[in-house]
Design an enzyme around this catalytic site. Structure first.
Site, PDB file in Angstrom:
ATOM      1  N   SER A  13       3.268   3.736   3.354  1.00 37.08           N
ATOM      2  CA  SER A  13       2.531   3.403   4.572  1.00 37.08           C
ATOM      3  C   SER A  13       2.803   4.429   5.656  1.00 37.08           C
ATOM      4  O   SER A  13       3.861   5.062   5.681  1.00 37.08           O
ATOM      5  CB  SER A  13       2.928   2.014   5.081  1.00 37.08           C
ATOM      6  OG  SER A  13       2.206   1.690   6.247  1.00 37.08           O
ATOM      7  N   HIS A  14       1.807   4.574   6.536  1.00 29.39           N
ATOM      8  CA  HIS A  14       1.961   5.365   7.755  1.00 29.39           C
ATOM      9  C   HIS A  14       1.899   4.470   8.985  1.00 29.39           C
ATOM     10  O   HIS A  14       1.917   4.966  10.114  1.00 29.39           O
ATOM     11  CB  HIS A  14       0.872   6.438   7.837  1.00 29.39           C
ATOM     12  CG  HIS A  14       1.044   7.555   6.852  1.00 29.39           C
ATOM     13  ND1 HIS A  14       0.825   7.387   5.501  1.00 29.39           N
ATOM     14  CD2 HIS A  14       1.420   8.851   7.022  1.00 29.39           C
ATOM     15  CE1 HIS A  14       1.051   8.538   4.876  1.00 29.39           C
ATOM     16  NE2 HIS A  14       1.415   9.440   5.780  1.00 29.39           N
ATOM     17  N   LYS A  18       3.905  -2.077   9.815  1.00 29.93           N
ATOM     18  CA  LYS A  18       4.056  -2.483   8.415  1.00 29.93           C
ATOM     19  C   LYS A  18       5.362  -1.963   7.827  1.00 29.93           C
ATOM     20  O   LYS A  18       6.055  -2.677   7.096  1.00 29.93           O
ATOM     21  CB  LYS A  18       2.892  -1.942   7.571  1.00 29.93           C
ATOM     22  CG  LYS A  18       1.599  -2.693   7.739  1.00 29.93           C
ATOM     23  CD  LYS A  18       0.577  -2.145   6.748  1.00 29.93           C
ATOM     24  CE  LYS A  18      -0.783  -2.765   6.952  1.00 29.93           C
ATOM     25  NZ  LYS A  18      -1.766  -2.232   5.991  1.00 29.93           N
ATOM     26  N   ASP A  74      -1.806  -3.629   1.720  1.00 29.75           N
ATOM     27  CA  ASP A  74      -3.115  -3.579   2.357  1.00 29.75           C
ATOM     28  C   ASP A  74      -3.398  -4.979   2.857  1.00 29.75           C
ATOM     29  O   ASP A  74      -3.302  -5.947   2.093  1.00 29.75           O
ATOM     30  CB  ASP A  74      -4.214  -3.115   1.403  1.00 29.75           C
ATOM     31  CG  ASP A  74      -5.456  -2.681   2.187  1.00 29.75           C
ATOM     32  OD1 ASP A  74      -5.350  -1.700   2.947  1.00 29.75           O
ATOM     33  OD2 ASP A  74      -6.511  -3.323   2.058  1.00 29.75           O
ATOM     34  N   SER A  75      -3.686  -5.082   4.131  1.00 27.45           N
ATOM     35  CA  SER A  75      -3.811  -6.408   4.717  1.00 27.45           C
ATOM     36  C   SER A  75      -4.911  -6.431   5.754  1.00 27.45           C
ATOM     37  O   SER A  75      -5.376  -5.386   6.220  1.00 27.45           O
ATOM     38  CB  SER A  75      -2.480  -6.846   5.345  1.00 27.45           C
ATOM     39  OG  SER A  75      -2.015  -5.853   6.243  1.00 27.45           O
TER      40      SER A  75
END
Length: 214
Positions: A13-14, A18, A74-75
Site C-alpha cells: 500500500s501507499h 491503511k 482494497d476497500s
C-alpha cells in the site's frame, strides 16, 4: 489454502492510513513489515472492477517486486441509495485535479449525491464498508479475505480519528462514527477476540484463521 511461513512481508500500500492499520493488526504476530511506499515501489494501476481484483493487483505487484509475500487491502464505502457507489471507486471520488486526494471534498460529494437521491432519513442512508485483503506470494499464488461492516452514512462529518470516509460512517449498533473512535476501538482485534468491528479487522481475522493458525 497456503500457510504463511515467514515473518517478513510487504504491506502492499501507499495509503498511510491503511499502512498504519495493517501494521497495528500484524504487530502482535511478530512480523517485520515494510510498505510498498517505503520501498518506493510504483503504484500499479487498479484496473479491476471488484475489490478482490484490485487487492490482487496490488499484492502481486509488491510480491513480485520484493520477492516476499505481500499483503494488500482494497476497500471502499458501498452506499445502497447510490446503487453501490462509490464502491471500488471510493478513492477516486477523492481525487483532485492535481492528483492528490481530498476526503473532505469526497464526503461532501457523497452527501450531495445522497441529497439528490432523496436519501435524507437515516433508514435511507444504509451503507457498508468493505475490505478485501489479499496475501500474494512471488510465484503468483493468492489468498483473499473479505470483511464487511454495516452502518449508516451521517452528516455532518464527526470526529478526526481514522482516515478517508471514517467521519461519515456510523457502524450499526454504535452512536459514534469511525472518525470518533480510537484506533483500538475501530480495528483493535486480537487473537482470541470473538468479534472484530471494522471491515479491515474482520478481513484480517479471516486471514489469521486461514494463513497463520495451525
Amino acid at each position: 489454502m497456503r500457510k504463511l511461513d515467514t515473518k517478513t512481508i510487504v504491506v502492499a500500500s501507499h495509503n498511510a492510513g491503511k499502512i498504519r492499520e495493517i501494521q497495528d493488526l500484524i504487530g502482535p504476530f511478530g512480523f517485520t513489515a515494510k510498505s510498498a511506499a517505503e520501498l518506493n515501489f510504483i503504484e500499479p494501476d487498479e484496473t479491476g472492477t471488484t475489490f478482490e481484483e484490485n487487492a490482487a493487483i496490488k499484492a502481486l505487484a509488491s510480491a513480485q517486486a520484493s520477492g516476499l509475500p505481500a499483503l494488500s487491502d482494497d476497500s471502499g464505502l458501498v452506499i445502497d441509495a447510490l446503487g453501490g457507489d462509490p464502491g471500488v471507486y471510493t478513492a477516486n471520488w477523492a481525487e483532485t485535479a492535481d492528483g492528490t486526494r481530498d476526503f473532505a471534498m469526497a464526503m461532501q460529494k457523497v452527501e450531495t449525491a445522497l441529497e439528490k437521491a432523496g436519501a435524507t432519513s437515516a433508514d435511507s442512508r444504509t451503507a457498508r464498508f468493505v475490505s478485501v485483503l489479499c496475501l500474494a506470494w512471488p510465484d503468483g499464488h493468492t489468498e483473499l479475505f473479505r470483511g464487511e461492516v454495516e452502518g449508516t452514512v451521517v452528516w455532518p462529518p464527526r470526529g478526526t480519528q481514522g482516515f478517508g470516509y471514517d467521519p461519515v460512517f456510523q457502524p450499526e449498533g454504535y452512536q459514534t462514527t469511525f472518525g470518533e473512535m480510537s484506533a483500538e476501538q475501530k480495528h483493535g482485534w486480537k487473537p482470541g477476540d470473538p468479534q472484530a468491528l471494522s471491515h479491515r479487522a474482520r478481513a484480517f481475522k479471516l486471514f489469521v484463521e486461514t494463513c497463520l493458525e495451525a
